[in-house]
Write a protein that holds these residues in place. Structure first.
Motif, PDB file in Angstrom:
ATOM      1  N   LEU A 519       0.825  -1.219   0.000  1.00 35.73           N
ATOM      2  CA  LEU A 519       0.000   0.000   0.000  1.00 35.73           C
ATOM      3  C   LEU A 519       0.853   1.260   0.000  1.00 35.73           C
ATOM      4  O   LEU A 519       0.378   2.343  -0.337  1.00 35.73           O
ATOM      5  N   GLY A 520       2.093   1.143   0.405  1.00 31.80           N
ATOM      6  CA  GLY A 520       3.056   2.235   0.305  1.00 31.80           C
ATOM      7  C   GLY A 520       2.581   3.534   0.903  1.00 31.80           C
ATOM      8  O   GLY A 520       2.198   3.601   2.082  1.00 31.80           O
ATOM      9  N   GLU A 521       2.572   4.594   0.067  1.00 36.89           N
ATOM     10  CA  GLU A 521       2.248   5.947   0.536  1.00 36.89           C
ATOM     11  C   GLU A 521       0.742   6.168   0.725  1.00 36.89           C
ATOM     12  O   GLU A 521       0.321   7.236   1.139  1.00 36.89           O
ATOM     13  N   GLU A 522      -0.046   5.141   0.402  1.00 37.66           N
ATOM     14  CA  GLU A 522      -1.507   5.308   0.510  1.00 37.66           C
ATOM     15  C   GLU A 522      -1.967   5.357   1.966  1.00 37.66           C
ATOM     16  O   GLU A 522      -3.020   5.920   2.276  1.00 37.66           O
ATOM     17  N   VAL A 523      -1.212   4.763   2.854  1.00 33.52           N
ATOM     18  CA  VAL A 523      -1.561   4.757   4.281  1.00 33.52           C
ATOM     19  C   VAL A 523      -0.332   5.125   5.102  1.00 33.52           C
ATOM     20  O   VAL A 523       0.814   4.993   4.655  1.00 33.52           O
ATOM     21  N   ALA A 524      -0.595   5.606   6.322  1.00 28.57           N
ATOM     22  CA  ALA A 524       0.507   5.940   7.219  1.00 28.57           C
ATOM     23  C   ALA A 524       1.094   4.682   7.853  1.00 28.57           C
ATOM     24  O   ALA A 524       2.284   4.634   8.163  1.00 28.57           O
ATOM     25  N   ASP A 525       0.235   3.657   8.038  1.00 31.16           N
ATOM     26  CA  ASP A 525       0.712   2.428   8.659  1.00 31.16           C
ATOM     27  C   ASP A 525      -0.349   1.350   8.479  1.00 31.16           C
ATOM     28  O   ASP A 525      -1.531   1.642   8.208  1.00 31.16           O
ATOM     29  N   VAL A 526       0.069   0.092   8.596  1.00 34.31           N
ATOM     30  CA  VAL A 526      -0.853  -1.050   8.684  1.00 34.31           C
ATOM     31  C   VAL A 526      -0.484  -1.784   9.964  1.00 34.31           C
ATOM     32  O   VAL A 526       0.684  -2.123  10.179  1.00 34.31           O
ATOM     33  N   ARG A 527      -1.473  -2.008  10.853  1.00 39.71           N
ATOM     34  CA  ARG A 527      -1.154  -2.609  12.147  1.00 39.71           C
ATOM     35  C   ARG A 527      -2.296  -3.480  12.636  1.00 39.71           C
ATOM     36  O   ARG A 527      -3.440  -3.396  12.159  1.00 39.71           O
ATOM     37  N   VAL A 528      -1.961  -4.324  13.621  1.00 39.27           N
ATOM     38  CA  VAL A 528      -2.969  -5.167  14.264  1.00 39.27           C
ATOM     39  C   VAL A 528      -3.894  -4.277  15.094  1.00 39.27           C
ATOM     40  O   VAL A 528      -3.441  -3.364  15.775  1.00 39.27           O
ATOM     41  N   SER A 529      -5.195  -4.568  15.018  1.00 40.05           N
ATOM     42  CA  SER A 529      -6.187  -3.766  15.743  1.00 40.05           C
ATOM     43  C   SER A 529      -6.604  -4.444  17.043  1.00 40.05           C
ATOM     44  O   SER A 529      -6.789  -5.657  17.082  1.00 40.05           O
ATOM     45  N   ASP A 530      -6.738  -3.630  18.103  1.00 44.12           N
ATOM     46  CA  ASP A 530      -7.326  -4.168  19.324  1.00 44.12           C
ATOM     47  C   ASP A 530      -8.743  -3.616  19.529  1.00 44.12           C
ATOM     48  O   ASP A 530      -9.340  -3.796  20.577  1.00 44.12           O
ATOM     49  N   ARG A 531      -9.278  -2.900  18.496  1.00 45.21           N
ATOM     50  CA  ARG A 531     -10.646  -2.375  18.608  1.00 45.21           C
ATOM     51  C   ARG A 531     -11.625  -3.180  17.762  1.00 45.21           C
ATOM     52  O   ARG A 531     -12.835  -2.989  17.871  1.00 45.21           O
ATOM     53  N   LEU A 532     -11.147  -4.056  16.879  1.00 49.65           N
ATOM     54  CA  LEU A 532     -12.027  -4.842  16.017  1.00 49.65           C
ATOM     55  C   LEU A 532     -12.267  -6.223  16.616  1.00 49.65           C
ATOM     56  O   LEU A 532     -11.323  -6.893  17.051  1.00 49.65           O
ATOM     57  N   THR A 533     -13.534  -6.632  16.615  1.00 50.90           N
ATOM     58  CA  THR A 533     -13.865  -7.987  17.080  1.00 50.90           C
ATOM     59  C   THR A 533     -14.628  -8.777  16.023  1.00 50.90           C
ATOM     60  O   THR A 533     -14.647  -9.997  16.059  1.00 50.90           O
ATOM     61  N   GLU A 534     -15.295  -8.095  15.086  1.00 50.80           N
ATOM     62  CA  GLU A 534     -16.099  -8.756  14.053  1.00 50.80           C
ATOM     63  C   GLU A 534     -15.611  -8.401  12.653  1.00 50.80           C
ATOM     64  O   GLU A 534     -15.400  -9.284  11.822  1.00 50.80           O
ATOM     65  N   SER A 535     -15.469  -7.095  12.368  1.00 49.23           N
ATOM     66  CA  SER A 535     -15.033  -6.657  11.041  1.00 49.23           C
ATOM     67  C   SER A 535     -13.576  -7.020  10.815  1.00 49.23           C
ATOM     68  O   SER A 535     -12.801  -7.171  11.765  1.00 49.23           O
ATOM     69  N   ALA A 536     -13.205  -7.098   9.545  1.00 51.45           N
ATOM     70  CA  ALA A 536     -11.831  -7.460   9.203  1.00 51.45           C
ATOM     71  C   ALA A 536     -10.887  -6.271   9.288  1.00 51.45           C
ATOM     72  O   ALA A 536      -9.727  -6.411   9.684  1.00 51.45           O
ATOM     73  N   VAL A 537     -11.387  -5.082   8.911  1.00 48.08           N
ATOM     74  CA  VAL A 537     -10.511  -3.909   8.830  1.00 48.08           C
ATOM     75  C   VAL A 537     -11.271  -2.651   9.234  1.00 48.08           C
ATOM     76  O   VAL A 537     -12.504  -2.615   9.240  1.00 48.08           O
ATOM     77  N   CYS A 538     -10.515  -1.602   9.527  1.00 43.28           N
ATOM     78  CA  CYS A 538     -11.077  -0.263   9.716  1.00 43.28           C
ATOM     79  C   CYS A 538      -9.956   0.750   9.529  1.00 43.28           C
ATOM     80  O   CYS A 538      -8.766   0.406   9.583  1.00 43.28           O
ATOM     81  N   LEU A 539     -10.353   2.001   9.306  1.00 41.14           N
ATOM     82  CA  LEU A 539      -9.392   3.097   9.190  1.00 41.14           C
ATOM     83  C   LEU A 539      -9.461   3.954  10.440  1.00 41.14           C
ATOM     84  O   LEU A 539     -10.552   4.220  10.962  1.00 41.14           O
ATOM     85  N   VAL A 540      -8.322   4.408  10.915  1.00 41.92           N
ATOM     86  CA  VAL A 540      -8.268   5.326  12.040  1.00 41.92           C
ATOM     87  C   VAL A 540      -7.282   6.443  11.709  1.00 41.92           C
ATOM     88  O   VAL A 540      -6.442   6.304  10.811  1.00 41.92           O
ATOM     89  N   ALA A 541      -7.402   7.549  12.443  1.00 42.95           N
ATOM     90  CA  ALA A 541      -6.462   8.654  12.277  1.00 42.95           C
ATOM     91  C   ALA A 541      -5.312   8.481  13.254  1.00 42.95           C
ATOM     92  O   ALA A 541      -5.397   7.713  14.217  1.00 42.95           O
ATOM     93  N   SER A 542      -4.250   9.227  13.011  1.00 44.73           N
ATOM     94  CA  SER A 542      -3.103   9.158  13.910  1.00 44.73           C
ATOM     95  C   SER A 542      -3.451   9.788  15.251  1.00 44.73           C
ATOM     96  O   SER A 542      -4.476  10.463  15.399  1.00 44.73           O
ATOM     97  N   GLU A 543      -2.605   9.590  16.221  1.00 45.57           N
ATOM     98  CA  GLU A 543      -2.854  10.088  17.588  1.00 45.57           C
ATOM     99  C   GLU A 543      -2.947  11.602  17.628  1.00 45.57           C
ATOM    100  O   GLU A 543      -3.704  12.178  18.395  1.00 45.57           O
ATOM    101  N   HIS A 544      -2.181  12.260  16.780  1.00 49.19           N
ATOM    102  CA  HIS A 544      -2.140  13.723  16.770  1.00 49.19           C
ATOM    103  C   HIS A 544      -2.815  14.260  15.513  1.00 49.19           C
ATOM    104  O   HIS A 544      -2.785  13.643  14.462  1.00 49.19           O
ATOM    105  N   GLY A 545      -3.434  15.436  15.636  1.00 50.80           N
ATOM    106  CA  GLY A 545      -4.167  16.013  14.521  1.00 50.80           C
ATOM    107  C   GLY A 545      -5.649  15.708  14.635  1.00 50.80           C
ATOM    108  O   GLY A 545      -6.119  15.124  15.616  1.00 50.80           O
TER     109      GLY A 545
END
Length: 630
Positions: A519-545
Motif C-alpha cells: 500500500l506504500g504511501e496510501e496509508v501511514a501504517d498497517v497494524r494489528v487492531s485491538d478495537r475490532l472484534t467482528e469486522s476485518a478492517v477499519c481506518l483510524v487517524a493518527s494520535e495527533h491532529g
C-alpha cells in the motif's frame, strides 16, 4: 394636493420571490388563514413603535400628540376589512421597497419548505415564517395600502391583486390618514367571516392582545369603535397577574411563530443596572435557526420604547430564544453604534444569559421531559457555546445531552456517562458523523462494545469541532474512537473474557508487513487492531491532529489542502484475514491488501479511491475463486 389629477399610476412587477410566494399562498388551502390579521396588526404596531423612537430626536413628527393606536374597521356590505395605524407611515420609495421586494433570507426558506410540503403539512408552515403583509392575499383578491409618512406632505397608494404586479400612485391628502398607514383588504367572496365583529375580535384577543399599542374595533365606517386591547406592556405586570394564555399570546406576537413556548423567563433585575426581561423558549424551531448570519431575535426597549431587534442581546448559541429586554439605563436616542459598544448592554447580556442557562439547569433536573424536548430542538445550537463560550463551558457541558451506544432512543448527560465508566477507563469516548445508523454500525465501536465501554454518538455538525476544543470534563479527556490506539487493554472485558488468544499469528504478521509495503504511501501504517472484534478492517487517524470526521469536514470546506494518511487496522482474529494470510501468491496478496483498504474506506462512509481498479481486483479475485472451485 396640486397636480394629483395629472399623475398616472406607476406600474411595477413583483420581485421573483414575491411572485412565487403569492402564487403559492393564493392557490393553496390553509387551516390557519387567521394568521394574516396578526401579521398586519404586528406591522401596524411596529410602525407606531418606530414613530415613538424617531420622535425622540425629531419631536415634530408627532407634534399632534396623538396617542399611538390601531383601528380595525369592518364593512360587511362592501366585504372589506381595514387596518389603520397612526405610526411612522411610508414614503413612495419605502412603500415600493417594503411591499414589492423581500430582502430577508427567511423567505427563500419558506418558499422551499412550502413547495416541498405535503398537503397535510401546509397548515403548520404559516406562522413559522415571517410572511407578514403577503399573507393578506390568502383572504383578499385585492389589497390597497394608503400611507403618509410622518412629516411629509405627500400620500401614496399601493394596490395589487397579488397576481404578479402592483401599482403606486399619489393620492389626495384627504384620502389618506393624517399620518400612518391604512391597509384595505377587499375580501374574497368566501371569506365573509372576516367582517364579523365576533370573529375578528376573537382573533385579535387570541393573537394580538398584547402588542404594546392599543387596538380598537369598529363594526362599520364612522361607528364609534370599542377597545379590544389596551396596549399595556405585559412585561411590566406582576407574574401573578399574567395567565399562561397571556404569556402564550404575547410570545406569538413577539416571535412571529404560531406554536406554544416550552418555557418562559420573566424577571426584573435591580441594582447596578435595572432592566426587565421576558424571554421564551419556542416549541418549534424558528425558520432562521440555521441562518449563516446566526442573529438573535430579542427586541430591545428603552423605557417601553422599541429601539431595535438587531442588537446582540444574547450569545449566538441562544439565538432561538425570543422575547424582549426593557431597560431604563440607556438614553432613548442611543445609536446602533453606541449599542454595540455599550458596557450597560454587555452587563445586561451577561445577566440575561446566566438567568436563561440557570432556568435550563433547573428544567433539566426537575422537568426532564420538557427539557428533553428543548434539547431535541435546540441542542445542536446550544453546543456551539461549548466551542465558543469558554467562561460558561462547564455549565454548558452539564446541560448537554447525548445519544450513546447504551442509551438506545434516550439521551444521557456527561454526569451519567462518568457514573457508568468502567474501572480502568481513562477517557470519555466518542465518535462523530452525519448519520446515527452509520455510527452505530461503525467497526471502530466493536472493541468498545466488547469491553462494555460506552461511546457517545455525535451527529450534529458542531460535534466534529467542540471535543477538540475542550480539554476535559471533570478531569476526564474526550477521545475519538477513530483516532490513535484504542488503549483498551486497561479495561477488562464484559464477563471477564480471556483475551490471551488475540495475538496475531506468524502468517498474519507476515501479511501485515506485506500490506504495509504494497500500500506504500496510501496509508501511514498497517497494524494489528485491538478495537475490532467482528469486522476485518477499519481506518483510524493518527494520535495527533484531527480525527477522521473532522478531517473530512475541513477538507470538504477547503480548510485543509492535504488530508493526512489514515492508518489501516487489521483484525488478526478474523477468519477472512487468516485465510488471506495463508495464501502465498504475491499477486493475490496485493489485490487482497488493496481490496481490504477499499473495504475500510466504504465502512468509513467513503468510496474506493479508484473505482475501476477496485472492480478489476474484485473480478480477478472472483475468477481465482471460480478457478479453484473447478
Amino acid at each position: 394636493m396640486t397636480g394629483i389629477e395629472e399623475r398616472q399610476p406607476e406600474q411595477h412587477v413583483f420581485e421573483a420571490d414575491v411572485s412565487r410566494l403569492l402564487h403559492m399562498m393564493v392557490h393553496s388551502v390553509y387551516s390557519d388563514k387567521d394568521v394574516f390579521l396578526r401579521e398586519l396588526i404586528s406591522n401596524a404596531a411596529d410602525a407606531c413603535e418606530k414613530l415613538r423612537y424617531e420622535s425622540v430626536s425629531q419631536p415634530q413628527l408627532s407634534s399632534d400628540r396623538a396617542q399611538p393606536g390601531i383601528l380595525v374597521t369592518l364593512n360587511e356590505e362592501a366585504q372589506k376589512l381595514v387596518i389603520e395605524d397612526n405610526g411612522i407611515g411610508m414614503s413612495r420609495d419605502e412603500m415600493i421597497d417594503a411591499l414589492g421586494t423581500i430582502a430577508r433570507s427567511g423567505t427563500k426558506a419558506f418558499i422551499e419548505r412550502l413547495e416541498a410540503a405535503k398537503a397535510g403539512e401546509k397548515a403548520e408552515l404559516i406562522g413559522q415564517f415571517g410572511v407578514g403583509f403577503y399573507s393578506s392575499f390568502m383572504v383578499a383578491d385585492r389589497v390597497d395600502v394608503i400611507s403618509r409618512r410622518a412629516g411629509e406632505s405627500e400620500a401614496w397608494k399601493w394596490s395589487s391583486d397579488g397576481k404578479g404586479s402592483y401599482q403606486v400612485v399619489a393620492v389626495d391628502l384627504a384620502e389618506a390618514p393624517a399620518r400612518g398607514t391604512r391597509v384595505v383588504l377587499h375580501l374574497m367572496p368566501d371569506e365573509k367571516k372576516y367582517t364579523s365583529k365576533w370573529t375578528v375580535e376573537k382573533i385579535i384577543r387570541d393573537q394580538s392582545g398584547h402588542v404594546p399599542v392599543p387596538i380598537h374595533l369598529a363594526e362599520k365606517d364612522g361607528e364609534e369603535p370599542s377597545q379590544v386591547s389596551d396596549g399595556a406592556a405585559l412585561w411590566i405586570k406582576q407574574k401573578g397577574e399574567i395567565s399562561k394564555q397571556d404569556y402564550d399570546d404575547f410570545y406569538r406576537s413577539v416571535s412571529g411563530q404560531y406554536d406554544e413556548p416550552l418555557a418562559n423567563v420573566h424577571f426584573r433585575a435591580e441594582g447596578r443596572h435595572e432592566y426587565t426581561t421576558l424571554a421564551f423558549i419556542p416549541g418549534s424551531q424558528p425558520f432562521d435557526l440555521f441562518d449563516p448570519d446566526r442573529q438573535g431575535r430579542m427586541k430591545l426597549y428603552v423605557k417601553r420604547v422599541f429601539i431595535t431587534d438587531e442588537a446582540e442581546l444574547l450569545p449566538r448559541y441562544l439565538r432561538f430564544v425570543r422575547g424582549i429586554i426593557d431597560t431604563s439605563d440607556l438614553p432613548l436616542n442611543i445609536s446602533r453604534e453606541m449599542i454595540q459598544e455599550s458596557p450597560v448592554l454587555a452587563a445586561i447580556k451577561k445577566g440575561v444569559t446566566s438567568r436563561i442557562l440557570s432556568t435550563l439547569e433547573k428544567m433539566a433536573e426537575g422537568e426532564a421531559e420538557t427539557y428533553s424536548k428543548i434539547w431535541d430542538l435546540f441542542g445542536a445550537i446550544i453546543k456551539e457555546g461549548i466551542y465558543d463560550d469558554f467562561e460558561r463551558r462547564s455549565q454548558l457541558l452539564k446541560l448537554a445531552r447525548f445519544r450513546s451506544t447504551v442509551s438506545h432512543e434516550a439521551t444521557r448527560s456527561l454526569t451519567d456517562y462518568l457514573t457508568a465508566m468502567k474501572e480502568g477507563q481513562s477517557a470519555i469516548y466518542y465518535i462523530s458523523g452525519s448519520s446515527l445508523d452509520q455510527l452505530k454500525s461503525s467497526p471502530q465501536l466493536e472493541g468498545f462494545r466488547a469491553k462494555g465501554i460506552e461511546v457517545l454518538l455525535l451527529t450534529d455538525g458542531v460535534d466534529s469541532f467542540w471535543p477538540t476544543n475542550v480539554p476535559d470534563f471533570e478531569g476526564k479527556p474526550f477521545k475519538s474512537v477513530t483516532q490513535g490506539l484504542a488503549d483498551l487493554n486497561a479495561v477488562s472485558s464484559e464477563g471477564g473474557t480471556d483475551e490471551s488468544g488475540r495475538e496475531a499469528s506468524t502468517e498474519v504478521k507476515a501479511f501485515i508487513e506485506f500490506a504495509r509495503s504494497a500500500l506504500g504511501e496510501e496509508v501511514a501504517d498497517v497494524r494489528v487492531s485491538d478495537r475490532l472484534t467482528e469486522s476485518a478492517v477499519c481506518l483510524v487517524a493518527s494520535e495527533h491532529g484531527p480525527d477522521r470526521q473532522l478531517e473530512k469536514l475541513l477538507q470538504g470546506a477547503g480548510r485543509l489542502q492535504t488530508a493526512s494518511k489514515p492508518i489501516l487496522e487489521i483484525n488478526a482474529q478474523s477468519e477472512r484475514i487468516r485465510s488471506i494470510a495463508s495464501i502465498g501468491d504475491p499477486a493475490f496478496r496485493e489485490d487482497a491488501a488493496w481490496l481490504l483498504l477499499d473495504e475500510a474506506r466504504i465502512l468509513d462512509g467513503d468510496k474506493p479511491a479508484n473505482p475501476r481498479a477496485f472492480a478489476d481486483r474484485q473480478a480477478r479475485l472472483f475468477a481465482s475463486a471460480i478457478g479453484h472451485g473447478k
